[in-house]
Design a protein around this motif. Structure first.
Motif, PDB file in Angstrom:
ATOM      1  N   LEU A 156       0.796  -1.223   0.000  1.00 54.69           N
ATOM      2  CA  LEU A 156       0.000   0.000   0.000  1.00 54.69           C
ATOM      3  C   LEU A 156       0.834   1.282   0.000  1.00 54.69           C
ATOM      4  O   LEU A 156       0.280   2.371  -0.080  1.00 54.69           O
ATOM      5  CB  LEU A 156      -0.957   0.009   1.199  1.00 54.69           C
ATOM      6  N   VAL A 157       2.151   1.168   0.084  1.00 53.00           N
ATOM      7  CA  VAL A 157       2.964   2.377  -0.020  1.00 53.00           C
ATOM      8  C   VAL A 157       2.976   2.831  -1.473  1.00 53.00           C
ATOM      9  O   VAL A 157       2.551   2.104  -2.369  1.00 53.00           O
ATOM     10  CB  VAL A 157       4.407   2.158   0.518  1.00 53.00           C
ATOM     11  N   ALA A 158       3.442   4.038  -1.713  1.00 56.21           N
ATOM     12  CA  ALA A 158       3.434   4.589  -3.075  1.00 56.21           C
ATOM     13  C   ALA A 158       4.195   3.667  -4.030  1.00 56.21           C
ATOM     14  O   ALA A 158       5.255   3.127  -3.688  1.00 56.21           O
ATOM     15  CB  ALA A 158       4.062   5.977  -3.081  1.00 56.21           C
ATOM     16  N   ALA A 159       3.652   3.497  -5.228  1.00 54.21           N
ATOM     17  CA  ALA A 159       4.289   2.658  -6.241  1.00 54.21           C
ATOM     18  C   ALA A 159       5.723   3.124  -6.479  1.00 54.21           C
ATOM     19  O   ALA A 159       5.979   4.313  -6.662  1.00 54.21           O
ATOM     20  CB  ALA A 159       3.498   2.717  -7.539  1.00 54.21           C
ATOM     21  N   GLY A 160       6.645   2.179  -6.424  1.00 57.46           N
ATOM     22  CA  GLY A 160       8.054   2.483  -6.639  1.00 57.46           C
ATOM     23  C   GLY A 160       8.809   2.828  -5.381  1.00 57.46           C
ATOM     24  O   GLY A 160      10.046   2.846  -5.383  1.00 57.46           O
ATOM     25  N   SER A 161       8.088   3.089  -4.273  1.00 54.50           N
ATOM     26  CA  SER A 161       8.770   3.462  -3.024  1.00 54.50           C
ATOM     27  C   SER A 161       9.047   2.262  -2.122  1.00 54.50           C
ATOM     28  O   SER A 161       9.672   2.409  -1.073  1.00 54.50           O
ATOM     29  CB  SER A 161       7.941   4.492  -2.246  1.00 54.50           C
ATOM     30  N   GLU A 162       8.616   1.079  -2.525  1.00 57.13           N
ATOM     31  CA  GLU A 162       8.758  -0.101  -1.669  1.00 57.13           C
ATOM     32  C   GLU A 162      10.200  -0.348  -1.220  1.00 57.13           C
ATOM     33  O   GLU A 162      10.433  -0.593  -0.030  1.00 57.13           O
ATOM     34  CB  GLU A 162       8.204  -1.356  -2.370  1.00 57.13           C
ATOM     35  N   PRO A 163      11.200  -0.287  -2.132  1.00 58.97           N
ATOM     36  CA  PRO A 163      12.572  -0.519  -1.673  1.00 58.97           C
ATOM     37  C   PRO A 163      13.019   0.485  -0.609  1.00 58.97           C
ATOM     38  O   PRO A 163      13.702   0.115   0.352  1.00 58.97           O
ATOM     39  CB  PRO A 163      13.408  -0.389  -2.947  1.00 58.97           C
ATOM     40  N   GLU A 164      12.632   1.751  -0.767  1.00 61.40           N
ATOM     41  CA  GLU A 164      13.010   2.772   0.207  1.00 61.40           C
ATOM     42  C   GLU A 164      12.310   2.546   1.545  1.00 61.40           C
ATOM     43  O   GLU A 164      12.919   2.703   2.612  1.00 61.40           O
ATOM     44  CB  GLU A 164      12.687   4.168  -0.323  1.00 61.40           C
ATOM     45  N   VAL A 165      11.055   2.159   1.516  1.00 64.36           N
ATOM     46  CA  VAL A 165      10.330   1.872   2.749  1.00 64.36           C
ATOM     47  C   VAL A 165      10.995   0.719   3.495  1.00 64.36           C
ATOM     48  O   VAL A 165      11.243   0.798   4.700  1.00 64.36           O
ATOM     49  CB  VAL A 165       8.849   1.574   2.461  1.00 64.36           C
ATOM     50  N   VAL A 166      11.293  -0.354   2.784  1.00 65.84           N
ATOM     51  CA  VAL A 166      11.935  -1.507   3.427  1.00 65.84           C
ATOM     52  C   VAL A 166      13.300  -1.106   3.986  1.00 65.84           C
ATOM     53  O   VAL A 166      13.665  -1.494   5.095  1.00 65.84           O
ATOM     54  CB  VAL A 166      12.050  -2.692   2.437  1.00 65.84           C
ATOM     55  N   ARG A 167      14.059  -0.296   3.249  1.00 68.70           N
ATOM     56  CA  ARG A 167      15.360   0.174   3.738  1.00 68.70           C
ATOM     57  C   ARG A 167      15.199   0.970   5.028  1.00 68.70           C
ATOM     58  O   ARG A 167      15.948   0.785   5.988  1.00 68.70           O
ATOM     59  CB  ARG A 167      16.046   1.029   2.677  1.00 68.70           C
ATOM     60  N   ARG A 168      14.205   1.842   5.068  1.00 64.86           N
ATOM     61  CA  ARG A 168      13.987   2.656   6.267  1.00 64.86           C
ATOM     62  C   ARG A 168      13.537   1.806   7.445  1.00 64.86           C
ATOM     63  O   ARG A 168      13.950   2.037   8.588  1.00 64.86           O
ATOM     64  CB  ARG A 168      13.000   3.776   5.981  1.00 64.86           C
ATOM     65  N   LEU A 169      12.695   0.815   7.200  1.00 63.47           N
ATOM     66  CA  LEU A 169      12.289  -0.074   8.289  1.00 63.47           C
ATOM     67  C   LEU A 169      13.491  -0.851   8.820  1.00 63.47           C
ATOM     68  O   LEU A 169      13.678  -0.965  10.030  1.00 63.47           O
ATOM     69  CB  LEU A 169      11.184  -1.015   7.822  1.00 63.47           C
ATOM     70  N   ALA A 170      14.307  -1.371   7.918  1.00 58.68           N
ATOM     71  CA  ALA A 170      15.502  -2.117   8.328  1.00 58.68           C
ATOM     72  C   ALA A 170      16.459  -1.233   9.125  1.00 58.68           C
ATOM     73  O   ALA A 170      17.085  -1.696  10.081  1.00 58.68           O
ATOM     74  CB  ALA A 170      16.205  -2.693   7.103  1.00 58.68           C
ATOM     75  N   ALA A 171      16.550   0.037   8.754  1.00 54.41           N
ATOM     76  CA  ALA A 171      17.459   0.958   9.443  1.00 54.41           C
ATOM     77  C   ALA A 171      17.037   1.209  10.891  1.00 54.41           C
ATOM     78  O   ALA A 171      17.849   1.661  11.703  1.00 54.41           O
ATOM     79  CB  ALA A 171      17.529   2.278   8.681  1.00 54.41           C
ATOM     80  N   HIS A 172      15.788   0.903  11.234  1.00 50.74           N
ATOM     81  CA  HIS A 172      15.301   1.112  12.594  1.00 50.74           C
ATOM     82  C   HIS A 172      15.453  -0.127  13.476  1.00 50.74           C
ATOM     83  O   HIS A 172      15.021  -0.121  14.628  1.00 50.74           O
ATOM     84  CB  HIS A 172      13.837   1.567  12.561  1.00 50.74           C
ATOM     85  N   LEU A 173      16.083  -1.170  12.941  1.00 48.46           N
ATOM     86  CA  LEU A 173      16.279  -2.396  13.723  1.00 48.46           C
ATOM     87  C   LEU A 173      17.549  -2.324  14.560  1.00 48.46           C
ATOM     88  O   LEU A 173      18.578  -1.818  14.107  1.00 48.46           O
ATOM     89  CB  LEU A 173      16.362  -3.609  12.802  1.00 48.46           C
ATOM     90  N   SER A 174      17.475  -2.885  15.757  1.00 48.40           N
ATOM     91  CA  SER A 174      18.673  -3.071  16.562  1.00 48.40           C
ATOM     92  C   SER A 174      19.534  -4.152  15.903  1.00 48.40           C
ATOM     93  O   SER A 174      19.104  -4.794  14.934  1.00 48.40           O
ATOM     94  CB  SER A 174      18.284  -3.502  17.984  1.00 48.40           C
ATOM     95  N   ASP A 175      20.735  -4.377  16.419  1.00 48.31           N
ATOM     96  CA  ASP A 175      21.649  -5.350  15.809  1.00 48.31           C
ATOM     97  C   ASP A 175      21.033  -6.740  15.678  1.00 48.31           C
ATOM     98  O   ASP A 175      21.338  -7.463  14.753  1.00 48.31           O
ATOM     99  CB  ASP A 175      22.939  -5.452  16.628  1.00 48.31           C
ATOM    100  N   ARG A 176      20.185  -7.115  16.602  1.00 49.19           N
ATOM    101  CA  ARG A 176      19.560  -8.436  16.546  1.00 49.19           C
ATOM    102  C   ARG A 176      18.081  -8.353  16.179  1.00 49.19           C
ATOM    103  O   ARG A 176      17.331  -9.290  16.386  1.00 49.19           O
ATOM    104  CB  ARG A 176      19.720  -9.136  17.885  1.00 49.19           C
TER     105      ARG A 176
END
Length: 196
Positions: free
Chosen positions: A112-132
């Protein structure tokens, strides 16, 4: 901008209340996430809607933050759990100065995110993860399992976006109840940093 057409937060919440009243388990996402979390784990509910998942996990002792772009949904979440932190933001611009043990994107968030923005959304979510930390996302893969307007995603593409964010697939289910994924129209994917 998203492909989410917007909803009346009250109406959306009422739909889940009706399901629960009929005996449906409306906490499958939270149950799976809790099984993956340490005691008192930190959770980011990305695309949290009315806060159903975050509120349930907070009731179970976890520290939760919810983020969504839809103000009417967040209004319901804030009223139901004013003690939790609710952030109004587009996931393509998410930049919280904190990390989480688990980031969950339930309810077809990624399609449901904007078309074409999926890779950036996933990158931003991953960037908010702790080391584990773990990224847990469930979404439909065909029109029968998606709301109107959602994009069709391929799991290979999703895995590649996760890999670009430094994550590898840990396991994949067909449902939030943990049924093995053997193909089909819905998948719940759990990704983590390699070597953790």
């Amino acid at each position: 901008m998203t492909r989410w057409s917007g909803a009346d937060g009250e109406g959306y919440a009422a739909r889940f209340e009706r399901l629960a009243a009929r005996g449906a388990d409306v906490h499958g996402e939270a149950t799976l996430c809790e099984s993956l979390l340490p005691l008192g784990g930190r959770v980011l509910d990305a695309g949290c809607g009315t806060g159903r998942v975050a509120i349930r996990l907070a009731e179970r002792g976890h520290e939760c933050v919810g983020v969504d772009v839809d103000r009417s949904m967040l209004d319901v979440a804030r009223r139901r759990a004013p003690h939790l932190r609710w952030v109004e933001a587009d996931l393509t611009e998410l930049a919280l100065d904190e990390s989480f043990d688990l980031v969950v994107a339930a309810g077809n968030v990624v399609p449901l995110v904007a078309a074409g923005s999926e890779p950036e959304v996933v990158r931003r979510l991953a960037a908010h993860l702790s080391d584990r930390g773990l990224l847990v996302a469930g979404f439909g893969l065909d029109p029968d399992h998606l709301p109107p307007g959602a994009g069709l995603l391929d799991l290979d593409d999703y895995d590649s976006w996760c890999a670009a964010g430094g994550l590898s697939l840990l396991r994949r289910y067909a449902t939030w109840d943990g049924e093995a994924y053997e193909g089909g129209g819905y998948a719940v994917s759990i990704h983590r940093r390699p070597g953790r």
